[in-house]
Design a protein around this motif. Structure first.
Motif, PDB file in Angstrom:
ATOM      1  N   HIS A   9       0.857  -1.187   0.000  1.00 54.49           N
ATOM      2  CA  HIS A   9       0.000   0.000   0.000  1.00 54.49           C
ATOM      3  C   HIS A   9       0.895   1.240   0.000  1.00 54.49           C
ATOM      4  O   HIS A   9       1.358   1.675   1.052  1.00 54.49           O
ATOM      5  CB  HIS A   9      -0.925  -0.035   1.230  1.00 54.49           C
ATOM      6  CG  HIS A   9      -1.980   1.030   1.253  1.00 54.49           C
ATOM      7  ND1 HIS A   9      -3.175   0.876   1.943  1.00 54.49           N
ATOM      8  CD2 HIS A   9      -2.044   2.249   0.693  1.00 54.49           C
ATOM      9  CE1 HIS A   9      -3.909   1.964   1.799  1.00 54.49           C
ATOM     10  NE2 HIS A   9      -3.245   2.823   1.046  1.00 54.49           N
ATOM     11  N   HIS A  11       1.598   5.229  -2.020  1.00 57.04           N
ATOM     12  CA  HIS A  11       1.078   6.285  -2.912  1.00 57.04           C
ATOM     13  C   HIS A  11       2.213   7.024  -3.597  1.00 57.04           C
ATOM     14  O   HIS A  11       3.109   7.541  -2.938  1.00 57.04           O
ATOM     15  CB  HIS A  11       0.223   7.271  -2.113  1.00 57.04           C
ATOM     16  CG  HIS A  11      -1.015   6.631  -1.587  1.00 57.04           C
ATOM     17  ND1 HIS A  11      -2.153   6.504  -2.343  1.00 57.04           N
ATOM     18  CD2 HIS A  11      -1.280   6.026  -0.404  1.00 57.04           C
ATOM     19  CE1 HIS A  11      -3.075   5.869  -1.642  1.00 57.04           C
ATOM     20  NE2 HIS A  11      -2.569   5.563  -0.458  1.00 57.04           N
ATOM     21  N   GLU A  62      -5.886   2.053  -4.905  1.00 61.16           N
ATOM     22  CA  GLU A  62      -6.728   2.180  -3.718  1.00 61.16           C
ATOM     23  C   GLU A  62      -8.036   2.835  -4.176  1.00 61.16           C
ATOM     24  O   GLU A  62      -8.063   4.014  -4.518  1.00 61.16           O
ATOM     25  CB  GLU A  62      -6.058   3.027  -2.638  1.00 61.16           C
ATOM     26  CG  GLU A  62      -6.899   3.119  -1.368  1.00 61.16           C
ATOM     27  CD  GLU A  62      -6.176   3.792  -0.196  1.00 61.16           C
ATOM     28  OE1 GLU A  62      -5.224   4.545  -0.429  1.00 61.16           O
ATOM     29  OE2 GLU A  62      -6.592   3.560   0.953  1.00 61.16           O
ATOM     30  N   ASP A 254       0.931   2.553   3.773  1.00 61.65           N
ATOM     31  CA  ASP A 254       0.106   3.667   3.290  1.00 61.65           C
ATOM     32  C   ASP A 254       0.970   4.930   3.181  1.00 61.65           C
ATOM     33  O   ASP A 254       0.526   6.028   3.506  1.00 61.65           O
ATOM     34  CB  ASP A 254      -1.074   3.902   4.251  1.00 61.65           C
ATOM     35  CG  ASP A 254      -2.256   4.581   3.584  1.00 61.65           C
ATOM     36  OD1 ASP A 254      -2.136   4.941   2.398  1.00 61.65           O
ATOM     37  OD2 ASP A 254      -3.286   4.752   4.256  1.00 61.65           O
ATOM     38  N   HIS A 256       2.817   8.168   2.022  1.00 62.71           N
ATOM     39  CA  HIS A 256       2.583   9.279   1.109  1.00 62.71           C
ATOM     40  C   HIS A 256       3.842  10.145   0.997  1.00 62.71           C
ATOM     41  O   HIS A 256       4.237  10.517  -0.080  1.00 62.71           O
ATOM     42  CB  HIS A 256       1.418  10.152   1.602  1.00 62.71           C
ATOM     43  CG  HIS A 256       0.071   9.545   1.393  1.00 62.71           C
ATOM     44  ND1 HIS A 256      -0.429   8.548   2.202  1.00 62.71           N
ATOM     45  CD2 HIS A 256      -0.890   9.779   0.464  1.00 62.71           C
ATOM     46  CE1 HIS A 256      -1.644   8.208   1.771  1.00 62.71           C
ATOM     47  NE2 HIS A 256      -1.949   8.941   0.723  1.00 62.71           N
TER      48      HIS A 256
HETATM   49 ZN    ZN Z   1      -3.779   4.860   1.094  1.00 66.75          ZN
END
Ligand code: ZN
Length: 280
Positions: A9, A11, A62, A254, A256
């Motif tokens: 996961h 980005h 996602e 997750d 970023h």
């Molecule tokens: Zn995410």
């Protein structure tokens, strides 16, 4: 040879992340990651799996979805992993009509509170992906001198805990959660329920929600159990739920920002997925 770690996961600059796919690959190689998935919001940063610098990179996404339960309509995120590539049938899953509605609503709100800016300025501001969201608006606000940095813009004007926060689910209608899961599955992808503690549900509600997610299909499904920001007891709760509802546990950071570290998930999690999905 001993296998490295997985993080499914991440980005990239294709949505609201700071690193390009190539930068992720270089960082992943340095950090002994064996396999990563690029899962940008509602778009595909890559459509085919590849191995680069010894790192396996799996195409993913996602998906933002809508889910109604416990008397509330929520935006729920489902990560899809596409080991065998992204099929064309998935192109229609993103509803382009909705794409900029939320950004336009925020700009309107900022104009109302005395911070002039336009959607055209936002489109002209530097961004690498198609995604025009809060991060890009925050960058524009810094450029215009309304905030000293992105965090300041989010804290004071447009973030979740700012006084002018607008709830995206009141502006944007996404595909239904169950519909999305079905479409991912039909396209031979693995649907994974993302960060189950993010939606404001109690643990009893999380369980009912996970059970409902499980009921969509007999095909393999996953659950983000090893999520970077969750406590050991939260992860343990999710691990038990995954076991009870026959969900494949996934590992995710997750990430970023550049400063966000990888989640170092065990490679065996990936082997379980491959086995269940018949990926080879
Ligand atoms: Zn995410």
């Amino acid at each position: 040879m001993e296998k490295g770690y997985i993080d499914f996961h991440l980005h990239s600059t294709n949505s609201d992340g700071e690193r390009t796919v190539e930068e992720y690959i270089l960082d992943a190689a340095r950090e002994h990651m064996q396999a990563i998935a690029i899962t940008d919001h509602n778009c595909f940063a890559l459509r085919e799996r590849k191995i680069s610098q010894g790192v396996e990179v799996i195409p993913g996404c996602e998906f933002s979805t809508t889910y109604n339960a416990f008397g509330q309509k929520k935006e729920i995120h489902v990560v899809g992993l596409f080991y065998n590539g992204v099929e064309d049938s998935l192109n229609t899953i993103f509803d382009d009509r909705n794409r900029d509605v939320y950004a336009k609503a925020i700009i309107h709100k900022m104009n109302e509170v005395g911070l002039p800016m336009t959607f055209e300025e936002l489109q002209a501001s530097p961004h690498l992906g198609r995604h025009l969201g809060r991060m890009q608006i925050a960058v524009l606000m810094v450029q215009k001198g309304y905030a000293k940095d992105v965090d300041d813009a989010l804290d004071h004007w447009i973030g979740n805990s700012s006084p002018y926060y607008l709830n995206p689910s009141e502006y944007v209608t996404y595909i239904g959660m169950k519909d999305c899961v079905k479409k991912i599955s039909e396209a031979h992808g693995l649907p994974i329920l993302a960060h189950p503690y993010h939606y404001g549900y109690t643990e009893a509600q999380i369980e009912a929600f996970v059970a409902d997610f499980r009921s969509v299909t007999d095909q393999p499904l996953g659950l983000e159990v090893y999520y970077k920001k969750y406590s050991p007891s939260q992860m343990e709760y999710l691990r038990k739920l995954a076991e009870k509802y026959r969900l494949l546990p996934s590992a995710s950071s997750d990430a970023h920002k550049r400063t966000h570290a990888f989640m170092k998930g065990d490679y065996s999690l990936y082997l379980r997925m491959k086995n269940a999905m018949g990926w080879r």
